[in-house]
Design a protein around this motif. Structure first.
Motif, PDB file in Angstrom:
ATOM      1  N   LEU A  47     -29.111  11.130  -8.123  1.00  0.00           N
ATOM      2  CA  LEU A  47     -28.994  12.215  -8.591  1.00  0.00           C
ATOM      3  C   LEU A  47     -28.411  13.551  -8.418  1.00  0.00           C
ATOM      4  O   LEU A  47     -27.493  14.069  -9.338  1.00  0.00           O
ATOM      5  CB  LEU A  47     -30.447  12.485  -9.408  1.00  0.00           C
ATOM      6  CG  LEU A  47     -31.130  12.764 -10.496  1.00  0.00           C
ATOM      7  CD1 LEU A  47     -30.159  11.758 -11.828  1.00  0.00           C
ATOM      8  CD2 LEU A  47     -32.395  12.906 -10.471  1.00  0.00           C
ATOM      9  N   TYR A  48     -29.131  13.784  -7.394  1.00  0.00           N
ATOM     10  CA  TYR A  48     -28.146  15.074  -6.638  1.00  0.00           C
ATOM     11  C   TYR A  48     -26.783  15.393  -6.784  1.00  0.00           C
ATOM     12  O   TYR A  48     -25.992  15.964  -6.326  1.00  0.00           O
ATOM     13  CB  TYR A  48     -28.501  15.182  -5.498  1.00  0.00           C
ATOM     14  CG  TYR A  48     -30.623  15.888  -5.143  1.00  0.00           C
ATOM     15  CD1 TYR A  48     -30.334  15.842  -5.950  1.00  0.00           C
ATOM     16  CD2 TYR A  48     -30.931  15.414  -4.180  1.00  0.00           C
ATOM     17  CE1 TYR A  48     -32.417  16.043  -6.229  1.00  0.00           C
ATOM     18  CE2 TYR A  48     -31.832  15.887  -3.547  1.00  0.00           C
ATOM     19  CZ  TYR A  48     -32.913  16.206  -4.768  1.00  0.00           C
ATOM     20  OH  TYR A  48     -33.922  17.044  -4.869  1.00  0.00           O
ATOM     21  N   LEU A  65     -18.976  15.778  -3.584  1.00  0.00           N
ATOM     22  CA  LEU A  65     -19.139  14.822  -3.840  1.00  0.00           C
ATOM     23  C   LEU A  65     -19.254  14.115  -2.424  1.00  0.00           C
ATOM     24  O   LEU A  65     -19.792  13.116  -1.950  1.00  0.00           O
ATOM     25  CB  LEU A  65     -19.248  13.716  -4.986  1.00  0.00           C
ATOM     26  CG  LEU A  65     -19.466  11.891  -5.188  1.00  0.00           C
ATOM     27  CD1 LEU A  65     -20.637  12.694  -5.492  1.00  0.00           C
ATOM     28  CD2 LEU A  65     -18.934  11.618  -6.392  1.00  0.00           C
ATOM     29  N   LYS A  66     -17.751  14.218  -1.754  1.00  0.00           N
ATOM     30  CA  LYS A  66     -17.009  13.744  -0.848  1.00  0.00           C
ATOM     31  C   LYS A  66     -17.416  14.036   0.677  1.00  0.00           C
ATOM     32  O   LYS A  66     -17.860  15.474   0.897  1.00  0.00           O
ATOM     33  CB  LYS A  66     -16.068  13.558  -0.809  1.00  0.00           C
ATOM     34  CG  LYS A  66     -15.535  12.897  -2.051  1.00  0.00           C
ATOM     35  CD  LYS A  66     -15.785  11.953  -1.774  1.00  0.00           C
ATOM     36  CE  LYS A  66     -15.326  10.725  -2.696  1.00  0.00           C
ATOM     37  NZ  LYS A  66     -13.227  10.452  -3.574  1.00  0.00           N
ATOM     38  N   THR A  91     -19.781   9.448   0.524  1.00  0.00           N
ATOM     39  CA  THR A  91     -20.258  10.885  -0.254  1.00  0.00           C
ATOM     40  C   THR A  91     -21.115  11.358   0.544  1.00  0.00           C
ATOM     41  O   THR A  91     -21.509  11.091   2.096  1.00  0.00           O
ATOM     42  CB  THR A  91     -20.815  10.412  -1.209  1.00  0.00           C
ATOM     43  OG1 THR A  91     -21.944   9.516  -1.280  1.00  0.00           O
ATOM     44  CG2 THR A  91     -20.110   9.733  -2.437  1.00  0.00           C
ATOM     45  N   VAL A  92     -21.030  12.740   0.464  1.00  0.00           N
ATOM     46  CA  VAL A  92     -21.945  13.237   0.618  1.00  0.00           C
ATOM     47  C   VAL A  92     -23.628  13.041   1.519  1.00  0.00           C
ATOM     48  O   VAL A  92     -23.808  12.059   1.505  1.00  0.00           O
ATOM     49  CB  VAL A  92     -22.279  14.440   0.033  1.00  0.00           C
ATOM     50  CG1 VAL A  92     -21.351  15.879  -0.251  1.00  0.00           C
ATOM     51  CG2 VAL A  92     -23.059  14.291  -1.503  1.00  0.00           C
ATOM     52  N   LYS A  98     -28.330  19.413   1.031  1.00  0.00           N
ATOM     53  CA  LYS A  98     -29.044  20.895   0.807  1.00  0.00           C
ATOM     54  C   LYS A  98     -27.991  21.688   0.873  1.00  0.00           C
ATOM     55  O   LYS A  98     -28.841  22.729   0.085  1.00  0.00           O
ATOM     56  CB  LYS A  98     -30.102  20.725   2.698  1.00  0.00           C
ATOM     57  CG  LYS A  98     -31.075  19.516   2.140  1.00  0.00           C
ATOM     58  CD  LYS A  98     -31.768  19.205   3.439  1.00  0.00           C
ATOM     59  CE  LYS A  98     -32.726  18.162   3.594  1.00  0.00           C
ATOM     60  NZ  LYS A  98     -33.450  17.535   4.665  1.00  0.00           N
ATOM     61  N   GLU A  99     -27.300  22.146   2.179  1.00  0.00           N
ATOM     62  CA  GLU A  99     -26.527  23.297   1.931  1.00  0.00           C
ATOM     63  C   GLU A  99     -25.905  23.572   0.751  1.00  0.00           C
ATOM     64  O   GLU A  99     -25.947  24.820   0.271  1.00  0.00           O
ATOM     65  CB  GLU A  99     -25.116  23.021   2.833  1.00  0.00           C
ATOM     66  CG  GLU A  99     -25.587  22.749   4.817  1.00  0.00           C
ATOM     67  CD  GLU A  99     -24.881  22.348   5.675  1.00  0.00           C
ATOM     68  OE1 GLU A  99     -25.137  22.003   6.796  1.00  0.00           O
ATOM     69  OE2 GLU A  99     -23.974  21.920   4.627  1.00  0.00           O
ATOM     70  N   TYR A 100     -25.260  21.947   0.120  1.00  0.00           N
ATOM     71  CA  TYR A 100     -24.685  23.075  -1.371  1.00  0.00           C
ATOM     72  C   TYR A 100     -26.036  22.748  -2.120  1.00  0.00           C
ATOM     73  O   TYR A 100     -25.298  24.413  -2.681  1.00  0.00           O
ATOM     74  CB  TYR A 100     -23.856  21.281  -1.586  1.00  0.00           C
ATOM     75  CG  TYR A 100     -22.723  21.078  -1.464  1.00  0.00           C
ATOM     76  CD1 TYR A 100     -21.347  22.069  -0.745  1.00  0.00           C
ATOM     77  CD2 TYR A 100     -22.223  19.933  -1.209  1.00  0.00           C
ATOM     78  CE1 TYR A 100     -20.254  21.251  -0.396  1.00  0.00           C
ATOM     79  CE2 TYR A 100     -21.113  19.525  -0.301  1.00  0.00           C
ATOM     80  CZ  TYR A 100     -20.141  20.217  -0.145  1.00  0.00           C
ATOM     81  OH  TYR A 100     -19.124  19.966   0.059  1.00  0.00           O
TER      82      TYR A 100
END
Ligand SMILES: [Zn+2]
Ligand SMILES: [Zn+2]
Ligand SMILES: [Zn+2]
Length: 326
Positions: A47-48, A65-66, A91-92, A98-100
């Motif tokens: 979901l995130y 996303l990457k 993907t991340v 969390k950082e984004y």
């Protein structure tokens, strides 16, 4: 199971759905706690990621996303300008998510997310024998993460998860309370025509399933807005909702305030609901008004039971009846 076209969102929702079903069965089969934590955790992360995908700029190869990124010449502008684009298939990771989110001011309870991961790892590796209830507690709290995150992806939780799964979530009392609060806030903003209705909003119920989780579809509507139920998903008319629940609501308050058991409403001859109010002198559900308040002959104030005599009190109605029969 879900009808979303976006594969990330579809996977997220299906993971959460499976996790919810597992959660429901933990008491019957303790092995479900592993699959439930696993699926719920995976679902939340998906979901995130879906949100990060939405936030990524077009033509950036889903940059946010990457996990990795690379620079590319932006040929579309006059100047030679390097832009960052996503690279590779990975993907991340959680740290990046969390950082984004922090930089986009999207607030999530990161501690809670970490504790769910910890629980998952613990059960997976049998480090500790966790009690079913502890696991359930963590999962329950994570339902909250999901519930609250829905507004960031602009979906209503019941629509996102589907009625059956939404019901499992609603069974978690804290989510129920929060949803109830939302409904009441909505009902408070409606410009109800009658004070008796306005004062009873927290006793009104869905005519279909009797749940209190109801709200007005259109709070700004001047006339009676349709009512939507967040428990059963059905929409009903103002008339049916008020008609089926106002008598109970009013009588309940009257009894608490006065200690007297006396009906505050009567049967409306138009809609046949127990919603005719002597205070408003009209039906609170269908707005029908009899047009008379006192007896046409002796001017005695009419009671609710006397509605049937068409403008006469029961004494006068009886007298006329006997004269006619003589
Ligand atoms: Zn309902
Ligand atoms: Zn009526
Ligand atoms: Zn009379």
């Amino acid at each position: 199971m879900s009808t979303f076209k976006n594969p990330l969102l579809k996977n997220a929702v299906e993971s959460i759905q499976i996790g919810l079903k597992d959660y429901q069965d933990i008491d019957k089969d303790p092995r479900r706690k592993l699959s439930s934590t696993r699926n719920v955790y995976a679902g939340v992360l998906l979901l995130y990621k879906y949100k990060l995908q939405q936030l990524s700029q077009v033509n950036s190869n889903e940059l946010l996303l990457k996990e990795h990124y690379t620079s590319k010449n932006n040929t579309k502008t006059e100047f030679n300008k390097l832009i960052e684009i996503g690279k590779g298939k990975t993907t991340v990771n959680v740290k990046q998510i969390k950082e984004y989110f922090e930089s986009f001011k999207i607030s999530i309870d990161t501690e809670l997310l970490d504790s769910l991961r910890e629980v998952r790892n613990n059960i997976e590796h049998y480090y500790t024998e966790l009690k079913d209830n502890d696991v359930k507690e963590v999962i329950t709290k994570v339902f909250h993460l999901i519930y609250q995150f829905c507004h960031y992806i602009e979906h209503e939780p019941d629509m996102l998860l589907g009625q059956d799964y939404w019901k499992i979530m609603l069974n978690v009392s804290t989510i129920y309370d929060e949803e109830r609060q939302k409904c009441l806030e909505n009902l408070k903003t409606v410009s109800w025509e009658y004070e008796q209705v306005r004062n009873s909003i927290n006793k009104l119920r869905c005519p279909n399933c009797y749940s209190e989780l109801i709200l007005a579809v259109d709070v700004h509507k001047k006339e009676d807005s349709d009512i939507c139920c967040k428990a059963c998903g059905k929409t009903s008319t103002y008339k049916d909702m008020i008609g089926s629940s106002i008598a109970n609501a009013l009588n309940c308050y009257y009894e608490i305030a006065t200690g007297v058991e006396e009906s505050q409403t009567g049967l409306c001859p138009m809609c046949f609901y127990d919603s005719y109010s002597l205070v408003e002198k009209r039906c609170l559900a269908c707005h029908y008004s009899l047009g008379y308040e006192e007896c046409k002959i002796c001017y005695e104030k009419l009671t609710l039971d006397e509605i049937v005599f068409e403008g006469l009190c029961s004494d006068c109605a009886y007298k006329i009846e006997t004269i006619r029969n003589e």
